[in-house]
Design a protein around this motif. Sequence first.
Motif, PDB file in Angstrom:
ATOM      1  N   VAL A   1     -42.478 -89.211  63.173  1.00 37.72           N
ATOM      2  CA  VAL A   1     -42.816 -90.299  63.694  1.00 37.72           C
ATOM      3  C   VAL A   1     -42.071 -90.874  64.875  1.00 37.72           C
ATOM      4  CG1 VAL A   1     -41.125 -91.535  62.048  1.00 37.72           C
ATOM      5  CG2 VAL A   1     -43.096 -92.816  62.946  1.00 37.72           C
ATOM      6  N   CYS A   2     -40.934 -90.314  64.991  1.00 36.30           N
ATOM      7  CA  CYS A   2     -40.037 -90.659  66.137  1.00 36.30           C
ATOM      8  C   CYS A   2     -40.789 -90.202  67.664  1.00 36.30           C
ATOM      9  CB  CYS A   2     -38.499 -90.319  66.016  1.00 36.30           C
ATOM     10  SG  CYS A   2     -38.351 -88.481  66.127  1.00 36.30           S
TER      11      CYS A   2
ATOM     12  N   GLU B   1     -47.301 -98.549  64.689  1.00 35.07           N
ATOM     13  CA  GLU B   1     -47.571 -99.681  63.969  1.00 35.07           C
ATOM     14  C   GLU B   1     -46.172-100.404  63.991  1.00 35.07           C
ATOM     15  OE1 GLU B   1     -50.064-100.023  60.503  1.00 35.07           O
ATOM     16  OE2 GLU B   1     -51.510 -98.953  61.492  1.00 35.07           O
ATOM     17  N   GLU B   2     -45.246 -99.493  63.266  1.00 34.28           N
ATOM     18  CA  GLU B   2     -43.754-100.287  63.274  1.00 34.28           C
ATOM     19  C   GLU B   2     -43.060 -99.820  64.618  1.00 34.28           C
ATOM     20  OE1 GLU B   2     -41.460 -99.449  59.347  1.00 34.28           O
ATOM     21  OE2 GLU B   2     -42.928 -97.927  59.544  1.00 34.28           O
ATOM     22  N   LYS B   3     -42.649-100.963  64.874  1.00 34.94           N
ATOM     23  CA  LYS B   3     -41.898-100.709  66.253  1.00 34.94           C
ATOM     24  C   LYS B   3     -40.393-100.235  66.340  1.00 34.94           C
ATOM     25  CE  LYS B   3     -45.500-102.051  68.512  1.00 34.94           C
ATOM     26  NZ  LYS B   3     -46.463-100.859  68.921  1.00 34.94           N
TER      27      LYS B   3
ATOM     28  N   CYS C   1     -33.498 -90.528  64.155  1.00 39.28           N
ATOM     29  CA  CYS C   1     -34.087 -90.988  65.796  1.00 39.28           C
ATOM     30  C   CYS C   1     -34.740 -92.218  65.491  1.00 39.28           C
ATOM     31  CB  CYS C   1     -34.843 -89.755  66.211  1.00 39.28           C
ATOM     32  SG  CYS C   1     -35.306 -90.324  67.799  1.00 39.28           S
ATOM     33  N   ARG C   2     -34.591 -93.278  66.831  1.00 39.47           N
ATOM     34  CA  ARG C   2     -35.424 -94.109  66.831  1.00 39.47           C
ATOM     35  C   ARG C   2     -36.427 -94.392  67.877  1.00 39.47           C
ATOM     36  NH1 ARG C   2     -32.039 -98.761  68.146  1.00 39.47           N
ATOM     37  NH2 ARG C   2     -33.081 -99.849  66.601  1.00 39.47           N
ATOM     38  N   GLY C   3     -36.774 -93.300  68.148  1.00 40.29           N
ATOM     39  CA  GLY C   3     -38.082 -92.940  69.015  1.00 40.29           C
ATOM     40  C   GLY C   3     -37.276 -92.021  70.335  1.00 40.29           C
TER      41      GLY C   3
END
Length: 218
Positions: free
Chosen positions: A191-192, A200-202, A211-213
């Motif tokens: 997802v990251c 959808e989830e920021k 990891c946060r993105g």
Amino acid sequence: MCLVKENPYYGNKQFKQRQKTPQKNHSVTSYPPLSLDLPKPLFSPAKQPILSPLTVSSRSPSGRKSLSRQGISMPKVKTNRVKYPEGWELIEPTLRELQAKMREAENDPHDGKRKCEALWPIFKIAHQKSRYIYDLYYRRKEISKELYEFCLDQGYADKNLIAKWKKPGYERLCCLRCIQPRDHNFATTCVCRVPKHLREEKVIECVHCGCRGCASGD
Ligand SMILES: [Zn+2]
Ligand SMILES: [Zn+2]
């Protein structure tokens, strides 16, 4: 969601403040120690600033075994036979400190954390080490090719992760696991890796490494 009260990956205010502070007072040599310089951190900084040179903890010297079990390469033991390229002394303090943090993270009893979360600090530090070497060579051009290759050979940075960073779209990749299709439902990636505007989830923390993105445009 996260059960830990003090979320280690949340926020990067402290980091930004640190970046603004000019580096001064390195009067020992004509070159200042080469600092960690992450342009856009995937993770918030550790509690102690990476730069402080005197925080290396020597406790818990073990850890080599279990790290390699987890597939994370550890630097080879320093022996007299190793010839250190020029400039090594400028990066050694930071690398030693990151190694000490790695050992601490590895020996942390991680009470109360979810099983997956226990590995997050280890992935985070592995990322930091590789990014440090990568930036010094490719972005800041402050170390020689010889020293860069030495660091890869000695396991101070992960060649495979760095190879990904050179590819478009992977410049900020957190770890190799997050792009392994077999580790994810429906053979997709983590997802990251999904760009923020398509999620959808920021606010997220991926299950593999916290990891946060890490999509390139985030
Ligand atoms: Zn990621
Ligand atoms: Zn990851």
